[in-house]
Each structure stands twice: as C-alpha cells, then as structure tokens.
Enzyme design. Structure first.
Site, PDB file in Angstrom:
ATOM      1  N   GLU A 170       0.829  -1.216   0.000  1.00 13.47           N
ATOM      2  CA  GLU A 170       0.000   0.000   0.000  1.00 13.47           C
ATOM      3  C   GLU A 170       0.858   1.260   0.000  1.00 13.47           C
ATOM      4  OE1 GLU A 170      -4.093  -1.636   2.019  1.00 13.47           O
ATOM      5  OE2 GLU A 170      -2.783  -0.512   3.313  1.00 13.47           O
ATOM      6  N   GLU A 360      -5.469  -8.221  -1.468  1.00 13.96           N
ATOM      7  CA  GLU A 360      -6.152  -8.099  -0.174  1.00 13.96           C
ATOM      8  C   GLU A 360      -7.612  -7.758  -0.423  1.00 13.96           C
ATOM      9  OE1 GLU A 360      -4.682  -5.546   2.946  1.00 13.96           O
ATOM     10  OE2 GLU A 360      -2.609  -5.947   2.383  1.00 13.96           O
TER      11      GLU A 360
HETATM   12  C1  BGP Z   1      -4.473  -3.024   4.829  1.00 12.80           C
HETATM   13  C2  BGP Z   1      -3.115  -3.555   5.246  1.00 12.80           C
HETATM   14  C3  BGP Z   1      -3.120  -4.870   5.945  1.00 12.80           C
HETATM   15  C4  BGP Z   1      -4.362  -5.221   6.708  1.00 12.80           C
HETATM   16  C5  BGP Z   1      -5.645  -4.701   6.100  1.00 12.80           C
HETATM   17  C6  BGP Z   1      -6.840  -4.749   6.995  1.00 12.80           C
HETATM   18  O1  BGP Z   1      -4.501  -1.637   4.886  1.00 12.80           O
HETATM   19  O2  BGP Z   1      -2.278  -3.707   4.118  1.00 12.80           O
HETATM   20  O3  BGP Z   1      -1.924  -5.015   6.642  1.00 12.80           O
HETATM   21  O4  BGP Z   1      -4.251  -5.182   8.045  1.00 12.80           O
HETATM   22  O5  BGP Z   1      -5.540  -3.392   5.618  1.00 12.80           O
HETATM   23  O6  BGP Z   1      -6.822  -3.680   7.884  1.00 12.80           O
HETATM   24  P1  BGP Z   1      -7.040  -3.820   9.433  1.00 12.80           P
HETATM   25  O7  BGP Z   1      -6.067  -4.823   9.886  1.00 12.80           O
HETATM   26  O8  BGP Z   1      -6.783  -2.486   9.967  1.00 12.80           O
HETATM   27  O9  BGP Z   1      -8.453  -4.264   9.592  1.00 12.80           O
END
Ligand code: BGP
Length: 470
Positions: A170, A360
């Site tokens: 990201e 993701e």
């Molecule tokens: C993205 C990241 C991840 C992951 C995901 C979910 O922004 O790349 O590392 O964690 O989001 O977010 P969260 O864990 O805050 O629910």
C-alpha cells in the site's frame, strides 16, 4: 464463469501481524513493536506487554500447521511478507542474519511441498526500528541503499523459489500514515509536504531499483507494485464535486502512475509547484524510474468512499473520505461495496494496461466460537461468506469485461492482529485463532464455516459462486 484455469486463488498475511517471535533467531525490532494500539495512536519508546504483535498468532512456530490448512483449502498462492528486521536486524548492516534467511527458506519449502506459490511483499509496514530512529525512515535518501542491499539478499537467496514479488505494501498510504508506511518517526503534523513527497520519491527509486534487479537476477519472476485501492465516487453530480473526486483520485493514482509510466505526472508537477515542493532527484534516478515499469499492479480493496467539495470526512481504511448513503458499514465502519471492485479493476486496467492482482480483500468482523453438528468448535461466519461471495462475483464480472486478473488472495486468511487497531477481535480468517484482545488464549486453530466454503470456491474455480447466488 470467467475465472481462467490458471487463476491464482489464495490468501494473504503480513509478517508483523502473524509471526510473533519478535526477538527470536536474531530478529531486530521493527516499528510495529512500538505500535501497540495501531497506527492512529502514538508509538511507545520500547515494546510493551500490551502489544499483541509481539506474539501475534505465533505463525513463526505454527507455520507448518497453518500452511497445511491452506493446502486443505486448495490455495495456489500464499501472500506473506518478509520481516526486514529478521534479515537485517538493524537495517543498515552489511551482512544478513542467516537464521532469518533460513526461516523463510523453510517457510517457502513448506508452501512448495503443497504446490503453493509464495507471493512475497518485501516491505509491509515493518521498517526496522533502527532505520526509523537513526534516519527517520524513508524521509532519508540513505534508505534506498539499505533497501537495495536487503532486496539483493532476498533475490540471491530465493530466486527459483519465489516467483511473485511486491515492493511496498500500500505504497500510497505513506501520505496518510508516514510512520506505519514509511518508518518516519517525525509526527505527521510536523512533517512538511516537501519531506513527505521526498520520502515518496525515495520509495519510488527503491522500488524501480528492485524491479530492475528482479528482472536481471530472476528473468522468470514477476514483480509488481501494491496500492491501497479505494474507488472515490462524487457526493453529487455538481461539477465542483466531480473536480474534487478527480483531485482526490490523483493523490492515489500518482503511485501507480509512477510505477507504470515512470514519470512525474503533470497534475503532481502542478501540485509541487503550487506548494513550493522541489523533489531532489538525480538524472540517473529519473532514468531508473522511466526504464523500470512493473510487470503487474496489485492492490488491496475493502471499500469505496465519496468525495465532494464540501462536507466532513469520515472513517475508512487509512485514506478516509465521505460516507456514501447507499452503502452499509462493517462493524468497523468500512463501507461495503462489492461493485466497487469491478469498477476499480476496470479503471486500473483502462489507465495502466497491466495485469492486475487483488492481493487483499475481506471483512473484519467479530466471530463467536460454537459447536458444529459433529461437536467440533467452529464459527458460523455467513456474513463473511456473503461479503467474499459478492466480491468474487464482482471479480467475475470484471473478468467478463476483459480485465486480466491474475489472482485473488483474501486478507487475513487466518485470523491475525489488525493493522489499524492492533486488535485480535477484528477477524478476517477462514481459520479462527484462539487469542483475545487481552492476550489470553490457547492459540489453537479452528476451521470456520467459510473455510469449507472457500475450499469449494477454489475446487470449482469459482463455479459454485453462481449456484449459491441462484
Ligand atoms: C491493509 C493492510 C493490511 C491489513 C488490512 C486490513 O490496509 O495492508 O496489513 O491489516 O488493511 O486492515 P485492518 O487490519 O486495519 O483491519
């Protein structure tokens, strides 16, 4: 259904959110070790006992059991990151830590044992702490050299073993969470735009250098960038709102544009000029950027957002924005929008004409353990199945639109610690891990209902999604 035969089905995690073992086998501290409450709370000065990431789900010791479960679901690919501080504990050493390298040798071998291709994020929100403390992370030009050494070490060791690589997780989030994303300890409010965009430049150069090296050292490998995708819709058709959307889009698309087109876009040059920003870049760096585009573009997708010339910004995954009255919220206030995934796949392909990889996607939700008919502990996570099914149907639509989608790795295929809030209770997995927000729990793994569902999706190459819908 439109899923191609070689579609890469799988799941994704990141080292800092699942491995634990934060000091084992010579690992150095990284910035996550001082962020016990996620990225919106200030860092601590040293690791504290309330930081769930120090042990996380102890993937470091459970990876064999976990990969076996992924194989049971039929994964073709498993996305994880390498913890930079396992390989270079401080980040600026000359010699790597052999024990760290060996851990990933074994992890990748375990994947291959089941025919699972590893997809590796080189830097996923886990800059070595020493690089943050001594150099202010990516604000410093010196990080380019340290990253190059790290990347060269990885490619030398894992060529032939790892075929798919991502340079920075990201990468566009650095504008919003400079510590988490860029290892920059100077608080965001004190960071000038000059420093922030200079840090972006350093990451772009490092990324281009990694792409160049990957192509030289591993001709069969594919290397991509990774961006946080969040479609932005206008609040109204008012032209002012449309322009506000266009400008908000620019700050995200900038990162993909740099990786695909390799030159600073006109809209950013204008922004730099209007804000007195002068990017320090050598001719050689600019050439490196031009000559080394990515092989593919990968992204995370959780939600869309609205933008307009007026109105308040609300919550969301890192970037934030304004609420869309047509969408429902998740328990954490992320607006669920499956069609946004078809939209962004089309938009990115129209813009970049590169293969796309969804690395993701998923629903963070509270789960409750219960017993199934056979008396086994499980979670009836129909809400998660519904979320994933609707998103995969949107991917199917995009494939039918002619978009080349390489694969789909849902986020947190096994429960792990949240990046934004550092909670365990924000669960994404097909596999439940018995660990709670207060740190208690046995760390035992249980298959959720979605585990069997995803196994069927993969086994039928998506075909069962249609039967479910009808
Ligand atoms: C993205 C990241 C991840 C992951 C995901 C979910 O922004 O790349 O590392 O964690 O989001 O977010 P969260 O864990 O805050 O629910």
């Amino acid at each position: 259904m439109s899923f191609p035969q070689n579609f890469l089905w799988g799941g994704a995690v990141a080292a800092n959110q699942c491995e634990g073992a934060y000091l084992e086998d010579g690992k150095g501290l990284d910035i996550q070790d001082i962020l016990p409450h996620g990225f919106s709370s200030p860092p601590t000065t040293k690791p504290t006992a309330d930081n769930l990431k120090l042990q996380a789900i102890d993937f470091y010791h459970h990876y064999k059991e976990d990969i076996k479960l992924f194989a049971e679901m039929g994964f073709k690919v498993f996305r994880t990151s390498i913890a930079w501080s396992r390989i270079f504990p401080q980040g600026d050493e000359v010699e790597p830590n052999e024990a760290g390298l060996r851990f990933y040798d074994e992890l990748f071998a375990e994947c291959h044992k089941y025919g699972i291709e590893p997809l590796v994020t080189i830097s996923h929100y886990e800059t070595p702490l020493h690089l943050a403390q001594k150099y202010d992370g990516w604000a410093s030009h010196e990080l380019i050299g340290f990253y190059e050494r790290y990347v060269r070490t990885l490619f030398t060791r894992y060529k032939g073993t790892v075929k798919y690589w991502l340079t920075f997780n990201e990468i566009n989030s650095i504008l919003h969470v400079p510590l988490t994303s860029g290892g920059i300890l100077t608080p965001k409010e004190q960071l000038s735009l000059q420093e922030l965009y200079q840090a972006c430049h350093h990451e772009f150069v490092a990324s281009a250098q990694a792409i160049k090296l990957a192509h030289e050292m591993m001709p069969d490998a594919k290397i991509g960038c990774m961006v946080l995708a969040m479609p932005i819709y206008p609040l109204t058709p008012a032209p002012d709102d449309i322009i506000a959307v266009m400008q908000a889009d620019h700050f995200n698309d900038f990162f993909g544009d740099m990786h695909v087109r390799g030159v600073y876009p006109g809209y950013m040059k204008r922004f730099f000029h209007e804000h007195g920003i002068k990017i320090q870049a050598t001719e050689e760096e600019l050439r490196l950027l031009r000559e080394n585009p990515v092989d593919f573009v990968s992204f995370s997708y959780y939600m869309s957002i609205c933008e307009g010339a007026s109105g308040k910004s609300g919550v969301g995954n890192i970037l934030g924005g304004k609420k869309n009255p047509y969408l429902k919220d998740s328990e954490w206030g992320w607006q669920v929008d499956p069609q946004g995934l078809r939209y962004i796949l089309n938009k990115y392909y129209d813009r970049w004409q590169k293969p796309l990889f969804i690395v993701e996607n998923g629903l963070g939700a509270k789960d409750e353990l219960c017993r199934d008919d056979a008396g086994r502990l499980t979670v009836n996570d129909d809400y998660r199945i519904a979320y994933l099914r609707d998103h995969l149907l949107a991917v199917n639509e995009a494939l039918a639109d002619g978009i080349p989608v390489m694969g789909y790795t849902s986020w947190g295929c096994i429960d792990l610690v949240s990046a934004s809030t550092a909670q365990m209770s924000k669960r994404y997995g097909y596999i439940y891990v018995d660990r709670n927000d207060d740190g208690s729990g046995t760390l035992k793994r249980y298959r959720k209902k979605s585990f069997y569902w995803y196994r069927d999706v993969i086994r039928t190459n998506g075909a069962c999604l249609v039967d479910e819908k009808s």
